[in-house]
Design a protein around this motif. Structure first.
Motif, PDB file in Angstrom:
ATOM      1  N   ASP A  21       0.825  -1.201   0.000  1.00 32.05           N
ATOM      2  CA  ASP A  21       0.000   0.000   0.000  1.00 32.05           C
ATOM      3  C   ASP A  21       0.865   1.260   0.000  1.00 32.05           C
ATOM      4  OD1 ASP A  21      -2.577  -1.332   0.241  1.00 32.05           O
ATOM      5  OD2 ASP A  21      -1.901  -1.878   2.260  1.00 32.05           O
ATOM      6  N   TYR A  22       2.014   1.173   0.677  1.00 31.44           N
ATOM      7  CA  TYR A  22       2.897   2.330   0.821  1.00 31.44           C
ATOM      8  C   TYR A  22       4.331   1.950   0.508  1.00 31.44           C
ATOM      9  CZ  TYR A  22      -1.035   4.351   3.300  1.00 31.44           C
ATOM     10  OH  TYR A  22      -2.280   4.823   3.623  1.00 31.44           O
ATOM     11  N   LEU A  23       5.060   2.933   0.015  1.00 32.70           N
ATOM     12  CA  LEU A  23       6.497   2.790  -0.228  1.00 32.70           C
ATOM     13  C   LEU A  23       7.214   3.775   0.672  1.00 32.70           C
ATOM     14  CD1 LEU A  23       9.115   2.065  -1.868  1.00 32.70           C
ATOM     15  CD2 LEU A  23       8.456   3.922  -3.416  1.00 32.70           C
ATOM     16  N   LEU A  24       8.192   3.283   1.401  1.00 35.00           N
ATOM     17  CA  LEU A  24       9.099   4.150   2.144  1.00 35.00           C
ATOM     18  C   LEU A  24      10.437   4.067   1.426  1.00 35.00           C
ATOM     19  CD1 LEU A  24       9.937   5.999   4.437  1.00 35.00           C
ATOM     20  CD2 LEU A  24      10.291   3.965   5.863  1.00 35.00           C
ATOM     21  N   ALA A  25      10.758   5.118   0.683  1.00 37.53           N
ATOM     22  CA  ALA A  25      12.020   5.180  -0.062  1.00 37.53           C
ATOM     23  C   ALA A  25      12.995   6.022   0.744  1.00 37.53           C
ATOM     24  CB  ALA A  25      11.792   5.794  -1.440  1.00 37.53           C
ATOM     25  N   VAL A  26      14.205   5.492   0.939  1.00 35.41           N
ATOM     26  CA  VAL A  26      15.201   6.159   1.781  1.00 35.41           C
ATOM     27  C   VAL A  26      16.519   6.252   1.023  1.00 35.41           C
ATOM     28  CG1 VAL A  26      16.461   6.058   3.970  1.00 35.41           C
ATOM     29  CG2 VAL A  26      14.111   5.198   3.857  1.00 35.41           C
ATOM     30  N   LEU A  27      17.065   7.467   0.949  1.00 29.68           N
ATOM     31  CA  LEU A  27      18.378   7.697   0.350  1.00 29.68           C
ATOM     32  C   LEU A  27      19.365   8.016   1.467  1.00 29.68           C
ATOM     33  CD1 LEU A  27      20.428   8.337  -1.962  1.00 29.68           C
ATOM     34  CD2 LEU A  27      19.506  10.674  -1.941  1.00 29.68           C
TER      35      LEU A  27
ATOM     36  N   SER B 143       1.095   9.010  -5.126  1.00 33.01           N
ATOM     37  CA  SER B 143       1.115  10.326  -4.480  1.00 33.01           C
ATOM     38  C   SER B 143       2.094  10.320  -3.305  1.00 33.01           C
ATOM     39  CB  SER B 143      -0.286  10.717  -4.003  1.00 33.01           C
ATOM     40  OG  SER B 143      -0.772   9.797  -3.053  1.00 33.01           O
ATOM     41  N   VAL B 144       2.858  11.394  -3.210  1.00 36.03           N
ATOM     42  CA  VAL B 144       3.824  11.541  -2.125  1.00 36.03           C
ATOM     43  C   VAL B 144       3.079  12.086  -0.914  1.00 36.03           C
ATOM     44  CG1 VAL B 144       5.918  12.710  -1.360  1.00 36.03           C
ATOM     45  CG2 VAL B 144       5.733  11.910  -3.723  1.00 36.03           C
ATOM     46  N   ILE B 145       3.080  11.323   0.156  1.00 38.12           N
ATOM     47  CA  ILE B 145       2.409  11.729   1.390  1.00 38.12           C
ATOM     48  C   ILE B 145       3.296  12.676   2.190  1.00 38.12           C
ATOM     49  CG2 ILE B 145       1.515  10.895   3.600  1.00 38.12           C
ATOM     50  CD1 ILE B 145       0.695   8.337   2.092  1.00 38.12           C
ATOM     51  N   ALA B 146       4.590  12.361   2.228  1.00 37.09           N
ATOM     52  CA  ALA B 146       5.536  13.206   2.958  1.00 37.09           C
ATOM     53  C   ALA B 146       6.934  12.920   2.452  1.00 37.09           C
ATOM     54  CB  ALA B 146       5.466  12.921   4.450  1.00 37.09           C
TER      55      ALA B 146
ATOM     56  N   THR C 117       5.101   5.831  10.319  1.00 38.18           N
ATOM     57  CA  THR C 117       3.998   4.997  10.813  1.00 38.18           C
ATOM     58  C   THR C 117       2.835   5.870  11.263  1.00 38.18           C
ATOM     59  OG1 THR C 117       5.050   4.803  12.988  1.00 38.18           O
ATOM     60  CG2 THR C 117       5.381   2.987  11.450  1.00 38.18           C
ATOM     61  N   GLU C 118       3.132   7.006  11.860  1.00 39.94           N
ATOM     62  CA  GLU C 118       2.071   7.938  12.259  1.00 39.94           C
ATOM     63  C   GLU C 118       1.333   8.471  11.020  1.00 39.94           C
ATOM     64  OE1 GLU C 118      -0.397   9.819  14.856  1.00 39.94           O
ATOM     65  OE2 GLU C 118       1.178   8.396  15.353  1.00 39.94           O
ATOM     66  N   LEU C 119       2.091   8.804   9.982  1.00 42.72           N
ATOM     67  CA  LEU C 119       1.479   9.287   8.740  1.00 42.72           C
ATOM     68  C   LEU C 119       0.569   8.231   8.110  1.00 42.72           C
ATOM     69  CD1 LEU C 119       4.578  11.091   7.206  1.00 42.72           C
ATOM     70  CD2 LEU C 119       2.405  12.190   7.821  1.00 42.72           C
ATOM     71  N   VAL C 120       1.011   6.983   8.114  1.00 42.95           N
ATOM     72  CA  VAL C 120       0.208   5.903   7.534  1.00 42.95           C
ATOM     73  C   VAL C 120      -1.060   5.683   8.352  1.00 42.95           C
ATOM     74  CG1 VAL C 120       0.129   3.407   7.125  1.00 42.95           C
ATOM     75  CG2 VAL C 120       2.073   4.739   6.343  1.00 42.95           C
ATOM     76  N   ARG C 121      -0.922   5.694   9.657  1.00 40.34           N
ATOM     77  CA  ARG C 121      -2.109   5.504  10.503  1.00 40.34           C
ATOM     78  C   ARG C 121      -3.113   6.636  10.279  1.00 40.34           C
ATOM     79  NH1 ARG C 121       1.571   3.227  15.033  1.00 40.34           N
ATOM     80  NH2 ARG C 121       1.284   1.013  14.646  1.00 40.34           N
ATOM     81  N   ASN C 122      -2.629   7.873  10.208  1.00 38.37           N
ATOM     82  CA  ASN C 122      -3.511   9.020   9.957  1.00 38.37           C
ATOM     83  C   ASN C 122      -4.119   8.959   8.564  1.00 38.37           C
ATOM     84  OD1 ASN C 122      -3.102  10.035  12.507  1.00 38.37           O
ATOM     85  ND2 ASN C 122      -1.462  11.407  11.879  1.00 38.37           N
ATOM     86  N   SER C 123      -3.348   8.505   7.591  1.00 38.18           N
ATOM     87  CA  SER C 123      -3.832   8.376   6.221  1.00 38.18           C
ATOM     88  C   SER C 123      -4.971   7.351   6.176  1.00 38.18           C
ATOM     89  CB  SER C 123      -2.695   7.957   5.296  1.00 38.18           C
ATOM     90  OG  SER C 123      -3.173   7.718   4.007  1.00 38.18           O
ATOM     91  N   GLY C 124      -4.792   6.258   6.876  1.00 39.68           N
ATOM     92  CA  GLY C 124      -5.832   5.216   6.934  1.00 39.68           C
ATOM     93  C   GLY C 124      -7.103   5.726   7.575  1.00 39.68           C
ATOM     94  N   LYS C 125      -6.987   6.560   8.612  1.00 41.30           N
ATOM     95  CA  LYS C 125      -8.167   7.120   9.280  1.00 41.30           C
ATOM     96  C   LYS C 125      -8.910   8.070   8.342  1.00 41.30           C
ATOM     97  CE  LYS C 125      -6.173   6.921  13.898  1.00 41.30           C
ATOM     98  NZ  LYS C 125      -5.565   7.715  14.980  1.00 41.30           N
TER      99      LYS C 125
END
Length: 175
Positions: free
Chosen positions: A88-94, A128-131, A163-171
C-alpha cells in the motif's frame, strides 16, 4: 471435528484482519560515491526500520539495498517494486555518505560518515507523495559518538514519523 472448525475459524479471523492491514515496502539506496564500508551502516538503518515497523505491528517488506542514489530524485523510484509486492505504501530512503572512510582510533572503528538522509512516503495506488524529508545526520546528537547508534536514532525517527502518517492516512480514507 469440533477443534478443526474452531481452528478454521481462528485462521479465517486472522486472514480477514490481515487483509485490512496496511502494507509497506522499504527501498533503501545509497549514493554511488560512498566507500565500500557504507553498506554496513545502510544495513543498520534497514534493520532498525524493519524492526521498528515489526514492533509497531506493521506488515513490511524490503528490496535489496541499492547503490544508485542518483535515481532517487525520480518520484517513481521504487514504485514498481512496491506495486509488484502488492504494498500500500512505499518508504524510499536515500543514504548520502561522505567519500572517505572515517576512523575512531580509540574504538578501533572504521565507518562511512553518514551526511544526510532523504526519505519519502508514497501511496503506491496513485503514486502520491504523502511526505518527504531531508535530515542532516549532524543534527541528530548521539551521546557516545557511535555512528551506528546515530544511524539507529535517525532510523527510529523516520519509522516513528512514517507509521504515524500511515495511521492518519488510513483514518482519513475511512471517513
Amino acid at each position: 471435528m469440533r477443534s478443526l472448525k474452531f481452528a478454521t475459524a481462528i485462521i479465517l479471523g486472522f486472514a480477514v484482519s490481515a487483509a485490512g492491514a496496511q502494507t509497506f515496502n522499504l527501498s533503501i539506496v545509497q549514493n554511488e560515491k560512498a566507500p565500500a564500508i557504507a553498506i554496513e551502516l545502510s544495513r543498520v538503518v534497514e534493520d532498525e526500520i524493519l524492526g521498528q515497523c515489526f514492533n509497531a505491528g506493521l506488515i513490511i517488506s524490503n528490496d535489496e539495498i541499492r547503490f544508485n542514489g542518483s535515481d532517487f530524485p525520480d518520484k517513481k523510484f521504487g514504485i514498481k517494486q512496491a506495486a509488484f509486492g502488492m504494498s500500500d505504501y512505499l518508504l524510499a530512503v536515500l543514504l548520502v555518505y561522505g567519500k572517505n572512510e572515517k576512523k575512531i582510533e580509540e574504538k578501533s572503528l572504521t565507518y562511512a560518515e553518514l551526511e544526510k538522509i532523504q526519505w519519502r512516503l508514497v501511496k503506491v495506488s496513485d503514486s502520491s507523495v504523502i511526505a518527504e524529508k531531508t535530515i542532516k545526520a549532524s543534527s541528530i546528537p548521539v551521546q557516545d559518538s557511535d555512528p551506528y547508534n546515530q544511524a539507529r536514532v535517525i532510523a527510529r525517527s523516520i519509522t516513528s514519523e512514517t507509521t504515524e502518517l500511515v495511521r492518519n492516512s488510513g483514518k482519513k480514507e475511512k471517513q
